[in-house]
Motif scaffolding. Structure first.
Motif, mmCIF file in Angstrom:
data_model
loop_
_atom_site.group_PDB
_atom_site.id
_atom_site.type_symbol
_atom_site.label_atom_id
_atom_site.label_comp_id
_atom_site.label_asym_id
_atom_site.label_seq_id
_atom_site.Cartn_x
_atom_site.Cartn_y
_atom_site.Cartn_z
ATOM 1 N N GLY B 199 0.805 -1.221 0.000
ATOM 2 C CA GLY B 199 0.000 0.000 0.000
ATOM 3 C C GLY B 199 0.834 1.265 0.000
ATOM 4 O O GLY B 199 0.362 2.332 -0.404
ATOM 5 N N ASP B 200 2.098 1.172 0.448
ATOM 6 C CA ASP B 200 2.995 2.326 0.406
ATOM 7 C C ASP B 200 3.308 2.690 -1.052
ATOM 8 O O ASP B 200 3.314 1.819 -1.920
ATOM 9 C CB ASP B 200 4.327 2.007 1.109
ATOM 10 N N VAL B 201 3.586 3.958 -1.270
ATOM 11 C CA VAL B 201 4.002 4.386 -2.615
ATOM 12 C C VAL B 201 5.404 4.986 -2.539
ATOM 13 O O VAL B 201 5.660 5.916 -1.779
ATOM 14 C CB VAL B 201 3.019 5.420 -3.208
ATOM 15 N N MET B 202 6.306 4.402 -3.316
ATOM 16 C CA MET B 202 7.664 4.948 -3.415
ATOM 17 C C MET B 202 7.728 5.885 -4.611
ATOM 18 O O MET B 202 7.204 5.574 -5.677
ATOM 19 C CB MET B 202 8.683 3.815 -3.631
ATOM 20 N N LYS B 203 8.347 7.033 -4.402
ATOM 21 C CA LYS B 203 8.689 7.889 -5.538
ATOM 22 C C LYS B 203 10.192 8.092 -5.515
ATOM 23 O O LYS B 203 10.824 8.059 -4.449
ATOM 24 C CB LYS B 203 7.975 9.240 -5.446
ATOM 25 N N ALA B 204 10.770 8.270 -6.674
ATOM 26 C CA ALA B 204 12.215 8.470 -6.726
ATOM 27 C C ALA B 204 12.560 9.334 -7.926
ATOM 28 O O ALA B 204 11.776 9.447 -8.876
ATOM 29 C CB ALA B 204 12.932 7.130 -6.813
ATOM 30 N N GLY B 205 13.706 9.966 -7.824
ATOM 31 C CA GLY B 205 14.130 10.816 -8.921
ATOM 32 C C GLY B 205 15.610 11.128 -8.847
ATOM 33 O O GLY B 205 16.313 10.689 -7.923
ATOM 34 N N LEU B 206 16.057 11.867 -9.844
ATOM 35 C CA LEU B 206 17.481 12.162 -9.981
ATOM 36 C C LEU B 206 17.619 13.609 -10.452
ATOM 37 O O LEU B 206 16.892 14.057 -11.341
ATOM 38 C CB LEU B 206 18.065 11.181 -11.002
ATOM 39 N N GLN B 207 18.552 14.301 -9.816
ATOM 40 C CA GLN B 207 18.820 15.676 -10.225
ATOM 41 C C GLN B 207 20.270 15.839 -10.647
ATOM 42 O O GLN B 207 21.168 15.249 -10.052
ATOM 43 C CB GLN B 207 18.543 16.633 -9.061
ATOM 44 N N VAL B 208 20.462 16.652 -11.670
ATOM 45 C CA VAL B 208 21.812 16.999 -12.112
ATOM 46 C C VAL B 208 21.895 18.520 -12.100
ATOM 47 O O VAL B 208 21.043 19.193 -12.701
ATOM 48 C CB VAL B 208 22.089 16.448 -13.531
ATOM 49 N N ASN B 209 22.876 19.038 -11.384
ATOM 50 C CA ASN B 209 23.026 20.486 -11.233
ATOM 51 C C ASN B 209 21.715 21.145 -10.788
ATOM 52 O O ASN B 209 21.314 22.176 -11.334
ATOM 53 C CB ASN B 209 23.528 21.115 -12.536
ATOM 54 N N GLY B 210 21.054 20.482 -9.843
ATOM 55 C CA GLY B 210 19.840 21.055 -9.273
ATOM 56 C C GLY B 210 18.583 20.894 -10.127
ATOM 57 O O GLY B 210 17.504 21.310 -9.723
ATOM 58 N N LYS B 211 18.722 20.283 -11.301
ATOM 59 C CA LYS B 211 17.549 20.134 -12.190
ATOM 60 C C LYS B 211 17.077 18.693 -12.255
ATOM 61 O O LYS B 211 17.873 17.768 -12.416
ATOM 62 C CB LYS B 211 17.903 20.604 -13.604
ATOM 63 N N ASP B 212 15.758 18.527 -12.163
ATOM 64 C CA ASP B 212 15.177 17.177 -12.278
ATOM 65 C C ASP B 212 15.407 16.599 -13.677
ATOM 66 O O ASP B 212 15.199 17.287 -14.672
ATOM 67 C CB ASP B 212 13.659 17.229 -12.059
ATOM 68 N N ILE B 213 15.793 15.347 -13.701
ATOM 69 C CA ILE B 213 15.875 14.615 -14.969
ATOM 70 C C ILE B 213 14.567 13.841 -15.106
ATOM 71 O O ILE B 213 14.332 12.868 -14.378
ATOM 72 C CB ILE B 213 17.085 13.652 -14.967
ATOM 73 N N GLU B 214 13.750 14.281 -16.020
ATOM 74 C CA GLU B 214 12.377 13.786 -16.086
ATOM 75 C C GLU B 214 12.297 12.265 -16.291
ATOM 76 O O GLU B 214 11.466 11.581 -15.677
ATOM 77 C CB GLU B 214 11.638 14.490 -17.224
ATOM 78 N N GLU B 215 13.128 11.727 -17.171
ATOM 79 C CA GLU B 215 13.073 10.282 -17.479
ATOM 80 C C GLU B 215 13.332 9.429 -16.252
ATOM 81 O O GLU B 215 13.019 8.233 -16.232
ATOM 82 C CB GLU B 215 14.116 9.884 -18.527
ATOM 83 N N ALA B 216 13.979 10.019 -15.241
ATOM 84 C CA ALA B 216 14.339 9.246 -14.050
ATOM 85 C C ALA B 216 13.177 9.137 -13.060
ATOM 86 O O ALA B 216 13.224 8.320 -12.145
ATOM 87 C CB ALA B 216 15.536 9.875 -13.361
ATOM 88 N N ASN B 217 12.160 9.928 -13.255
ATOM 89 C CA ASN B 217 11.067 9.948 -12.272
ATOM 90 C C ASN B 217 10.383 8.591 -12.164
ATOM 91 O O ASN B 217 9.987 8.002 -13.154
ATOM 92 C CB ASN B 217 10.021 11.001 -12.647
ATOM 93 N N MET B 218 10.287 8.123 -10.930
ATOM 94 C CA MET B 218 9.651 6.829 -10.690
ATOM 95 C C MET B 218 8.524 6.990 -9.691
ATOM 96 O O MET B 218 8.625 7.774 -8.744
ATOM 97 C CB MET B 218 10.657 5.827 -10.103
ATOM 98 N N GLU B 219 7.471 6.224 -9.894
ATOM 99 C CA GLU B 219 6.411 6.122 -8.889
ATOM 100 C C GLU B 219 6.010 4.661 -8.840
ATOM 101 O O GLU B 219 5.519 4.105 -9.827
ATOM 102 C CB GLU B 219 5.221 7.013 -9.252
ATOM 103 N N VAL B 220 6.295 4.021 -7.714
ATOM 104 C CA VAL B 220 6.124 2.571 -7.617
ATOM 105 C C VAL B 220 5.240 2.221 -6.420
ATOM 106 O O VAL B 220 5.634 2.422 -5.273
ATOM 107 C CB VAL B 220 7.491 1.857 -7.460
ATOM 108 N N PRO B 221 4.050 1.708 -6.684
ATOM 109 C CA PRO B 221 3.185 1.314 -5.578
ATOM 110 C C PRO B 221 3.645 -0.016 -4.972
ATOM 111 O O PRO B 221 4.476 -0.703 -5.559
ATOM 112 C CB PRO B 221 1.810 1.158 -6.231
#
Ligand SMILES: [Mg+2]
Ligand SMILES: [Mg+2]
Ligand SMILES: [Mg+2]
Lengths: 221, 221
Positions: B199-221
């Motif tokens: 039931g928990d939802v994990m989100k994850a991401g990656l930033q380079v020089n302070g900017k989000d890298i969109e392709e890295a965005n994850m949302e995993v239930p």
């Protein structure tokens, strides 16, 4: 019939059972497991027939372990441990394989609680025979494996001695991870494992009802 | 650009480094390794973007570990540990990945000197992001990983904190086993690992020089 090269190319996981013959458990001073346990070898460790030699990494005490291998023919999930027919139906064919092991690396990993992947995963650490057609082994728990080093027999035992039989193995693995067509399962090694040195020649084979299965014959320098 | 599904299909080995961030070593009461150590996850554990949820096996204390993943683009053997250019040239792209771990199974394996393959290898235990083009991460040792559970940040650290940097990792692995195009390397997790419940939802991401890298965005239930 698939060549060994095709088997290697299609293989995405090699899953091996540990401590599956009682006398082998004893010879390594291990305890008899209450349930099967497994480890992965990387497909990159496969050594095709005639492609030898096995390469001994520097400082490694390299041991042979002869094993009956299963080549999976279909996807398997959550197999029932007593579903013998289901297990047999999921097998596409057999092969003979030597689960080469960096024994000193493995012993250190055990003591330190570290993974076995390196000890089991060096390039050339999985010599395989040609594919053995399924029809050649009517009962995989009634075949005889042998391995010699420099023509001295080191291992020679029946697959009937396995502590956990093949349906139970496929059941336990497939409850954890999906088995896919092309995956290889190594079913454990009987007693008699030991070291090989550079220059040694391993031979191995398989008999069914006292007759040699020619495709299983291996000679690995 | 390769889709995540293509990456999963082409992957024949997933090699992961353990204990590669000092503060994570401490939080699990482990000792800091003198050299990198590695373990395999099976390709069957990959969970594609949107294909969740992660499945918690009965009786398992399931932990997340956010990691930068490398997708190999060519065959690598015996890379020199200081060959930074050679390492970068061998990488085809990046992804973000969660090295899900059955922590209680792993702890028991450690105590008993058994392999980690089961603890790390359950189906769905490797959620991955979409492929991140190489050009998006000019320096893989200067990216920022984060993971949240139910929108609470749990892990958030720079890849600059790795104890063993990427060339050394690829060197050590490729001295043992050939790296092949399509192989995935997980480079270790920073501090903050912990349990997730159904039931928990994990989100994850990656930033380079302070900017989000969109392709890295994850949302995993
Ligand atoms: Mg073995
Ligand atoms: Mg392992
Ligand atoms: Mg990890």
């Amino acid at each position: 019939m698939a060549s060994a090269a095709t088997i290697a190319r299609n293989c995405r996981k090699v899953m091996c059972i540990g401590r599956n013959y009682a006398d082998h458990v004893k010879e390594l001073n291990n305890t008899k497991p209450k349930q099967p346990f497994f480890f992965l070898k990387p497909p990159s460790s496969i050594l095709l027939p005639g492609a030898g030699p096995v390469l001994r990494p520097k400082g490694v005490n390299m041991h042979f372990e002869i094993e009956l291998g299963l080549v999976m023919g279909k996807t398997v999930r959550d197999l029932h441990p007593e579903d013998t027919q289901g297990a047999l139906d999921a097998i596409d064919g057999y092969l003979l394989a030597i689960d080469m092991t960096a024994r000193n690396v493995q012993e250190e990993a055990k003591v330190r609680g570290l993974p076995w992947s390196i000890a089991k995963g060096f390039d050339t650490f999985l010599p395989i025979s040609n594919l053995i057609a399924k029809s050649r082994i009517p009962d995989p728990q009634n075949a005889h494996l042998w391995l010699s080093v420099n023509n001295e027999i080191k291992q020679s035992d029946s697959t009937g001695l396995m502590l956990f039989r093949i349906p139970r193995q496929l059941s336990d693995i497939s409850k954890v991870m999906t088995l896919e067509a092309g995956d290889i399962i190594l079913t454990g090694t009987p007693k008699g494992v030991g070291p090989v040195r550079t220059g040694d020649v391993m031979k191995a084979g398989l008999q069914v009802n006292g007759k040699d299965i020619e495709e299983a014959n291996m000679e690995v320098p």
